[in-house]
Structure formats: structure tokens, C-alpha cells
Design a protein around this motif. Structure first.
Motif, PDB file in Angstrom:
ATOM      1  N   PRO A   1       0.807  -1.228   0.000  1.00  0.00           N
ATOM      2  CA  PRO A   1       0.000   0.000   0.000  1.00  0.00           C
ATOM      3  C   PRO A   1       0.842   1.280   0.000  1.00  0.00           C
ATOM      4  O   PRO A   1       0.326   2.347  -0.350  1.00  0.00           O
ATOM      5  N   ASP A   2       2.111   1.179   0.385  1.00  0.00           N
ATOM      6  CA  ASP A   2       2.960   2.381   0.426  1.00  0.00           C
ATOM      7  C   ASP A   2       3.700   2.640  -0.890  1.00  0.00           C
ATOM      8  O   ASP A   2       4.383   3.651  -1.034  1.00  0.00           O
ATOM      9  N   ALA A   3       3.576   1.724  -1.829  1.00  0.00           N
ATOM     10  CA  ALA A   3       4.301   1.876  -3.100  1.00  0.00           C
ATOM     11  C   ALA A   3       3.550   2.837  -4.030  1.00  0.00           C
ATOM     12  O   ALA A   3       2.325   2.927  -3.948  1.00  0.00           O
ATOM     13  N   PRO A   4       4.216   3.541  -4.921  1.00  0.00           N
ATOM     14  CA  PRO A   4       5.672   3.629  -5.047  1.00  0.00           C
ATOM     15  C   PRO A   4       6.258   4.525  -3.947  1.00  0.00           C
ATOM     16  O   PRO A   4       5.651   5.513  -3.567  1.00  0.00           O
ATOM     17  N   HIS A   5       7.430   4.175  -3.469  1.00  0.00           N
ATOM     18  CA  HIS A   5       8.042   4.935  -2.378  1.00  0.00           C
ATOM     19  C   HIS A   5       8.691   6.205  -2.885  1.00  0.00           C
ATOM     20  O   HIS A   5       8.847   7.169  -2.146  1.00  0.00           O
ATOM     21  N   ASN A   6       9.104   6.166  -4.143  1.00  0.00           N
ATOM     22  CA  ASN A   6       9.621   7.372  -4.804  1.00  0.00           C
ATOM     23  C   ASN A   6       9.045   7.433  -6.215  1.00  0.00           C
ATOM     24  O   ASN A   6       8.967   6.414  -6.889  1.00  0.00           O
ATOM     25  N   THR A   7       8.648   8.608  -6.628  1.00  0.00           N
ATOM     26  CA  THR A   7       8.276   8.819  -8.030  1.00  0.00           C
ATOM     27  C   THR A   7       9.207   9.887  -8.579  1.00  0.00           C
ATOM     28  O   THR A   7       9.101  11.067  -8.228  1.00  0.00           O
ATOM     29  N   LEU A   8      10.167   9.422  -9.386  1.00  0.00           N
ATOM     30  CA  LEU A   8      11.195  10.327  -9.912  1.00  0.00           C
ATOM     31  C   LEU A   8      10.756  10.898 -11.250  1.00  0.00           C
ATOM     32  O   LEU A   8      10.384  10.155 -12.151  1.00  0.00           O
ATOM     33  N   LEU A   9      10.834  12.190 -11.369  1.00  0.00           N
ATOM     34  CA  LEU A   9      10.616  12.830 -12.665  1.00  0.00           C
ATOM     35  C   LEU A   9      11.985  13.176 -13.248  1.00  0.00           C
ATOM     36  O   LEU A   9      12.778  13.891 -12.624  1.00  0.00           O
ATOM     37  N   VAL A  10      12.256  12.632 -14.433  1.00  0.00           N
ATOM     38  CA  VAL A  10      13.525  12.907 -15.112  1.00  0.00           C
ATOM     39  C   VAL A  10      13.311  14.071 -16.072  1.00  0.00           C
ATOM     40  O   VAL A  10      12.400  14.038 -16.907  1.00  0.00           O
ATOM     41  N   LEU A  11      14.133  15.095 -15.942  1.00  0.00           N
ATOM     42  CA  LEU A  11      14.001  16.300 -16.768  1.00  0.00           C
ATOM     43  C   LEU A  11      15.313  16.586 -17.480  1.00  0.00           C
ATOM     44  O   LEU A  11      16.386  16.506 -16.877  1.00  0.00           O
ATOM     45  N   ASP A  12      15.191  16.963 -18.740  1.00  0.00           N
ATOM     46  CA  ASP A  12      16.354  17.347 -19.540  1.00  0.00           C
ATOM     47  C   ASP A  12      16.629  18.839 -19.301  1.00  0.00           C
ATOM     48  O   ASP A  12      15.809  19.692 -19.646  1.00  0.00           O
ATOM     49  N   ALA A  13      17.766  19.126 -18.686  1.00  0.00           N
ATOM     50  CA  ALA A  13      18.078  20.517 -18.325  1.00  0.00           C
ATOM     51  C   ALA A  13      18.252  21.408 -19.550  1.00  0.00           C
ATOM     52  O   ALA A  13      18.119  22.630 -19.456  1.00  0.00           O
ATOM     53  N   THR A  14      18.516  20.800 -20.709  1.00  0.00           N
ATOM     54  CA  THR A  14      18.732  21.624 -21.909  1.00  0.00           C
ATOM     55  C   THR A  14      17.413  22.139 -22.493  1.00  0.00           C
ATOM     56  O   THR A  14      17.427  22.940 -23.420  1.00  0.00           O
TER      57      THR A  14
ATOM     58  N   LEU B   1      13.259  14.924  -8.330  1.00  0.00           N
ATOM     59  CA  LEU B   1      13.715  15.163  -9.705  1.00  0.00           C
ATOM     60  C   LEU B   1      15.112  14.604  -9.939  1.00  0.00           C
ATOM     61  O   LEU B   1      15.935  14.568  -9.022  1.00  0.00           O
ATOM     62  N   VAL B   2      15.341  14.192 -11.184  1.00  0.00           N
ATOM     63  CA  VAL B   2      16.709  13.973 -11.667  1.00  0.00           C
ATOM     64  C   VAL B   2      16.876  14.892 -12.865  1.00  0.00           C
ATOM     65  O   VAL B   2      16.069  14.859 -13.794  1.00  0.00           O
ATOM     66  N   MET B   3      17.886  15.729 -12.848  1.00  0.00           N
ATOM     67  CA  MET B   3      18.146  16.663 -13.955  1.00  0.00           C
ATOM     68  C   MET B   3      19.262  16.092 -14.815  1.00  0.00           C
ATOM     69  O   MET B   3      20.367  15.873 -14.326  1.00  0.00           O
ATOM     70  N   THR B   4      18.960  15.866 -16.087  1.00  0.00           N
ATOM     71  CA  THR B   4      19.968  15.260 -16.966  1.00  0.00           C
ATOM     72  C   THR B   4      20.607  16.293 -17.895  1.00  0.00           C
ATOM     73  O   THR B   4      20.119  17.416 -18.029  1.00  0.00           O
ATOM     74  N   LYS B   5      21.690  15.868 -18.530  1.00  0.00           N
ATOM     75  CA  LYS B   5      22.387  16.628 -19.581  1.00  0.00           C
ATOM     76  C   LYS B   5      22.966  17.942 -19.081  1.00  0.00           C
ATOM     77  O   LYS B   5      23.006  18.929 -19.811  1.00  0.00           O
ATOM     78  N   LEU B   6      23.386  17.942 -17.825  1.00  0.00           N
ATOM     79  CA  LEU B   6      24.018  19.146 -17.287  1.00  0.00           C
ATOM     80  C   LEU B   6      25.481  19.243 -17.692  1.00  0.00           C
ATOM     81  O   LEU B   6      26.181  20.164 -17.299  1.00  0.00           O
ATOM     82  N   ASP B   7      25.957  18.257 -18.463  1.00  0.00           N
ATOM     83  CA  ASP B   7      27.338  18.300 -18.940  1.00  0.00           C
ATOM     84  C   ASP B   7      27.455  19.142 -20.197  1.00  0.00           C
ATOM     85  O   ASP B   7      28.517  19.613 -20.555  1.00  0.00           O
ATOM     86  N   GLY B   8      26.357  19.337 -20.885  1.00  0.00           N
ATOM     87  CA  GLY B   8      26.425  20.005 -22.180  1.00  0.00           C
ATOM     88  C   GLY B   8      26.430  21.505 -22.041  1.00  0.00           C
ATOM     89  O   GLY B   8      27.002  22.059 -21.105  1.00  0.00           O
ATOM     90  N   THR B   9      25.731  22.148 -22.936  1.00  0.00           N
ATOM     91  CA  THR B   9      25.699  23.606 -22.911  1.00  0.00           C
ATOM     92  C   THR B   9      24.490  24.088 -22.117  1.00  0.00           C
ATOM     93  O   THR B   9      24.049  25.213 -22.265  1.00  0.00           O
TER      94      THR B   9
END
Ligand code: GDP
Length: 298
Positions: free
Chosen positions: A213-226, A247-255
Motif C-alpha cells: 500500500p505504500d508503493a511507489p516509495h519514490n516517483t522520480l521525474l527525469v528532466l532534460d536541463a537543456t 527530480l533527476v536533472m539530466t544533460k548538465l554536462d552540455g551547454t
């Protein structure tokens, strides 16, 4: 790597004259504040946040002469202050399996992030199961299997076009039977038909709750920072579709003009659990507000 910003900070132009000659000190006046606001908006901070940040920087300092260093320090302190409250690793619960639902638009980096996270959990001695819940994209399922192999983690799949909720239920059953520490569930990212997607996500949640009943314990939203300000709209949309916990912020290595992270933190206050800084399996880092502020400010 230089998370948040590559190629110098956002304030570079502030202490240059029209002919490019450097200026050592400037009076902090309305003209300068407006210029700072513009630079922050250009760095994807969004209007509201840029205005607030600039006002805080100027408070008690109007009419004073300031140097590049001072103004950078003021900005860095202001950004770090906002970001400190959201820099939090994903909470881990003792429940087995801890269920992590991963949502986000196609192309945001969901698959890659799941692979990187799985590898990190494995390295921390945890057992992981992945469910390839985007059953409508055969290529997505294949990609996830590649990442599962890399991370040494089993990936449960279902035939193309089949019900993601039954796969999620099956995966939950397997993860419980195996005593797995974590179950990560990938989901579809087609925003073209929001009603469908909402129903699909709701059904996944319903069936896994039959098992816990406690699931999901985390709901991650993945966002492209670009994607800049688009990321803000995606948070609004996905908060309606699912109960986003971080949140997980992706592509922070680019521009990427990392200013959007400040806007996100300022507007939603959702924790940033990790940042993606490349396409390789170990290119996922904890979010460090000081380092980010320094990189953004230059
Ligand atoms: P999905 O459609 O949301 O599952 O997105 P994918 O995980 O397939 O990622 C889409 C593209 O973005 C791929 O080419 C990935 O290699 C790339 N990508 C994902 N995360 C990052 C990152 O942090 N940095 C960079 N440079 N590329 C990334």
C-alpha cells in the motif's frame, strides 16, 4: 565536469564596457540590476526567480560600488541558498522492494538514468529489478535491457503493446519473491495523449499497491536541463499525472544553461536527487548546491 554551466558564468558581460574593455567596479544601480536580471533570464532562470534573486542581491547595497568578485559572490550565495533546500539524495526505505517509479517525457533521459541508478545501487550492495514499463516503444525496452546488462540487473519485459500495469504487477511479485531491495519501473513518456498516460500511470500505481500500500516509495521525474523553461511546464504536467516526489536533472554536462534548476527549486521546491553529467554509466552525481552555484556564477 562542470555541472550547471560550461564556458564561464552568467555575469561575464556585466563588467565590460561597450568596447569590451573591463571595468573593475560599478555602482549597483537600477541599470545594473536590470542587466543582471536579463542575464539571469537568458540563463533560463525565469522571470520571477530572476527578479527575486536580483532583489535579494541588491538589498542594502544600492548605490554602492561593487566589484566583479563581490557581485559573483552575492549571486553564488543567493543561488546556493535556494538550492540547498532541494539538494537531497533519494530517500531509501527499509521496505523490500522499495519501488521507484520513473516518469518523464521521451528523450529526457529516463532509460539512461535508470541504468545509472541501478549501477549505483548495485555498487552499494543492493539487489535491483527493473521493469521496462514503456511497452509501446520496442526500442526503449531494448535500450533498457542494454543498460540492465551493463548494470548487472535483471530487466523484466512484456510484449510490445501489452499492459504496463500487468508487467508492473509481475515485476512486483518477482521482486518480492526474490527479496530484492529495489524495483525500478520505467514508464511511457508520450504526452500527446495525457488522459491515456494518466490512466496508465494510475493503473500501475493501483496494481503495485495491491502488493504494498505504500508503493511507489519514490516517483522520480527525469528532466532534460537543456530544455530550459520547458522543464517547468513538464513538472506542472507530471504533477497532475503522478505524485512526483523528486527530480533527476539530466544533460548538465552540455551547454545547458543550468539556471532552470534555480527556477525549478524556487517554484516547486521538489528535491533534486541527482544530476546526469554524461552518457556513461557512472555519469550520475549527487547534486551539490555550492558547486552548482559556483559553476553557474563563473
Ligand atoms: P528516454 O527516452 O527518456 O528513456 O531517454 P534516454 O535515456 O534514451 O536518453 C535520451 C538521450 O539523452 C540519449 O542519447 C542519452 O545518451 C542522452 N542522455 C541521457 N542522460 C544524459 C546526460 O546526463 N548527459 C548527456 N550528455 N546525455 C544524456
Amino acid at each position: 565536469t562542470n555541472p550547471g554551466r560550461s564556458g564561464g558564468g552568467v555575469l561575464g558581460r556585466l563588467f565590460k564596457r561597450g568596447d569590451g574593455a573591463p571595468v573593475l567596479r560599478r555602482t549597483l544601480d537600477d541599470a545594473m540590476l536590470e542587466q543582471i536580471e536579463e542575464l539571469l533570464i537568458a540563463a533560463d532562470m525565469g522571470v520571477d526567480t530572476a527578479l527575486r534573486v536580483t532583489a535579494n542581491m541588491a538589498e542594502g547595497r544600492m548605490g554602492r560600488k561593487v566589484s566583479t568578485r563581490e557581485i559573483k559572490q552575492l549571486l553564488a550565495a543567493e543561488v546556493a541558498r535556494i538550492m540547498e533546500s532541494v539538494a537531497k539524495p533519494m530517500p531509501l526505505y527499509p521496505t523490500k522492494p522499495q519501488v521507484v517509479l520513473v516518469v518523464g517525457v521521451n528523450g529526457s533521459g529516463k532509460t539512461t538514468t535508470i541504468g545509472k541508478l541501478a549501477a549505483q545501487f548495485r555498487a552499494a550492495g543492493k539487489s535491483v529489478v527493473i521493469a521496462a514499463g514503456d511497452t509501446f516503444r520496442a526500442a526503449a525496452v531494448e535500450q533498457l535491457q542494454v543498460w540492465g546488462d551493463r548494470a548487472g540487473v535483471p530487466v523484466l519485459t512484456a510484449p510490445e503493446g501489452s499492459d504496463p500495469a500487468s508487467l508492473a504487477f509481475e515485476a512486483m511479485t518477482k521482486a518480492q519473491a526474490d527479496g530484492a531491495d529495489l524495483l525500478m519501473i520505467d514508464t511511457a513518456g508520450r504526452l500527446q495523449n495525457r488522459a491515456d498516460l494518466m490512466e496508465e500511470l494510475a493503473k500501475i500505481v493501483r496494481v503495485i499497491r495491491k502488493k504494498d500500500p505504500d508503493a511507489p516509495h519514490n516517483t522520480l521525474l527525469v528532466l532534460d536541463a537543456t530544455t530550459g523553461q520547458n522543464a517547468l511546464r513538464q513538472v506542472e504536467t507530471f504533477q497532475k499525472l503522478a505524485n512526483v516526489s523528486g527530480l533527476v536533472m539530466t544533460k548538465l554536462d552540455g551547454t545547458a544553461r543550468g539556471g532552470v534548476l534555480v527556477a525549478l527549486a524556487d517554484k516547486f521546491g521538489l528535491p533534486i536527487h541527482a544530476i546526469g553529467v554524461g552518457e556513461q554509466i557512472d555519469d550520475l552525481q549527487a547534486f551539490d548546491p555550492e558547486e552548482f552555484a559556483a559553476a553557474l556564477t563563473g
